[in-house]
Motif scaffolding. Structure first.
Motif, PDB file in Angstrom:
ATOM      1  N   UNK A 322      -5.469 -18.720   7.177  1.00  0.00           N
ATOM      2  CA  UNK A 322      -4.539 -18.291   6.129  1.00  0.00           C
ATOM      3  C   UNK A 322      -5.221 -17.248   5.239  1.00  0.00           C
ATOM      4  N   UNK A 323      -4.556 -16.089   5.076  1.00  0.00           N
ATOM      5  CA  UNK A 323      -5.083 -14.988   4.279  1.00  0.00           C
ATOM      6  C   UNK A 323      -4.223 -14.834   3.026  1.00  0.00           C
ATOM      7  N   UNK A 324      -4.854 -14.830   1.833  1.00  0.00           N
ATOM      8  CA  UNK A 324      -4.109 -14.711   0.579  1.00  0.00           C
ATOM      9  C   UNK A 324      -4.869 -13.820  -0.387  1.00  0.00           C
ATOM     10  N   UNK A 325      -4.179 -12.846  -0.986  1.00  0.00           N
ATOM     11  CA  UNK A 325      -4.806 -12.006  -2.011  1.00  0.00           C
ATOM     12  C   UNK A 325      -5.107 -12.844  -3.246  1.00  0.00           C
ATOM     13  N   UNK A 326      -6.127 -12.448  -3.992  1.00  0.00           N
ATOM     14  CA  UNK A 326      -6.501 -13.191  -5.185  1.00  0.00           C
ATOM     15  C   UNK A 326      -5.630 -12.838  -6.383  1.00  0.00           C
TER      16      UNK A 326
END
Length: 359
Positions: A322-326
């Motif tokens: 899972x990739x999520x921007x901060x």
């Protein structure tokens, strides 16, 4: 046919394995590796000139440097429609295969770009807007000129009728009205290309690289292949309604960084499970789940970047990352760009890009 052939192959190998003549696991891994090696890099250009907008331009001498690099490093320059057919059919492309594309069909391609390609005997694809071609004849290649270059290994393909935004719905139109207008733009362009040039390759490049799931679903129903402007590499497991290309103009002309991209491969994930690029305000910052198609032992080396932000957070669980921007993404277009070293000692990378649009 492909699955039947593979089944027969595996049965044969299984029988041999019973007698200790073949290591079945080694064969299976070899087949998997062969599929993962069928990769295609597509470069995207617009203007090739000294006096055009910098953001969509590459200077003629820089363009020639790109071509010289491709030649000197033995890249295999391929015809885009033919290469896509081979990939979809499960055939193996030569390593380091590259296709060249130009969006909009600007007249300045006649000055350097097309003659340089012709001199090398290399094909390319030009995505055109028939409505603009008719309105602004002094800026774009004419049908007669396009026909001439079609006879010199150039493919002419669909960029929509007038280069409209395809997912930014006007306030005075319903969603259905807007979608029907975009479909008409694409179909009218297909008809114009067929009428003027005899046939269409059924390739569609999204203006500004923007798209949504309703559009990709419709392209699939109509046997059309779509191209965005997100970076990445094409493989047999790609989503052929939203294929990536590496922009090579403007900020992306630098040959040192382009060389890394040219030598990259498609991240082995299920691209058909990626979300729509369109974001609702409540989904910002967005997450994207990468569903791995094969076991990657160095997944902890996956790195994902967000424009003008710290690196994205990555959470690995089973066969999903899972990739999520901060931070929340700004309005307009943004991308998550992810790279992963290929663990074969080659120094090459897997590459993936997820586009986002905050309206």
């Amino acid at each position: 046919m492909k699955n039947l052939k593979r089944l027969k192959t595996l049965i044969s190998y299984s029988a041999l394995a019973l007698f200790g003549l073949v290591n079945f696991n080694r064969i299976a891994l070899a087949e998997e590796k062969t599929e993962l090696n069928s990769n295609l890099v597509v470069l995207q250009y617009h203007h090739v000139a000294d006096d055009t907008p910098a953001v969509t331009s590459i200077k003629p001498d820089e363009f020639i440097e790109h071509l010289n690099y491709l030649a000197d490093n033995q890249f295999n320059i391929v015809d885009l429609p033919s290469a896509l057919q081979k990939i979809k059919a499960g055939e193996t492309l030569a390593d380091k295969s590259v296709a060249i594309t130009f969006d909009d069909g600007y007249l300045n391609l006649l000055d350097v770009a097309l003659p340089e390609l012709e001199k090398r005997g290399w094909p390319a694809t030009i995505f055109v807007n028939p409505g603009l071609l008719k309105k602004h004849r002094s800026h774009y290649l004419s049908w007669q000129q396009l026909k001439t270059w079609q006879n010199k290994k150039m493919t002419i393909a669909n960029h929509g009728w007038q280069h409209d935004y395809w997912v930014r719905q006007p306030d005075d139109m319903t969603a259905n009205q807007w979608q029907e207008q975009i479909k008409s733009s694409i179909l009218s362009t297909e008809k114009a290309i067929t009428k003027q040039l005899g046939s269409s390759p059924k390739l569609v490049a999204f203006p500004y690289g923007e798209y949504d799931t309703w559009l990709t679903d419709w392209l699939s129903d109509n046997n059309l292949i779509g191209f965005g402007q997100q970076s990445g590499v094409i493989a047999s497991y790609s989503d052929f309604t939203a294929l990536p290309r590496f922009p090579a103009s403007g900020n992306y002309t630098n040959l040192k960084t382009l060389a890394v991209k040219l030598n990259s491969k498609a991240l082995p994930i299920d691209y058909k499970k990626l979300p729509s690029p369109l974001l609702a305000s409540q989904s910002n910052p967005p997450s994207v789940d990468l569903h791995w198609l094969t076991k990657i032992n160095n997944r902890n080396q996956l790195a994902c970047y967000v424009s003008s932000q710290p690196n994205a957070d990555i959470l690995h669980k089973d066969q999903v990352s899972k990739i999520t921007a901060q931070q929340s993404l700004n309005k307009g277009r943004t991308r998550y760009n992810c790279t992963l070293p290929i663990a074969d000692g080659s120094g090459r990378f897997y590459w993936f890009s997820q586009p986002w649009l905050v309206k």
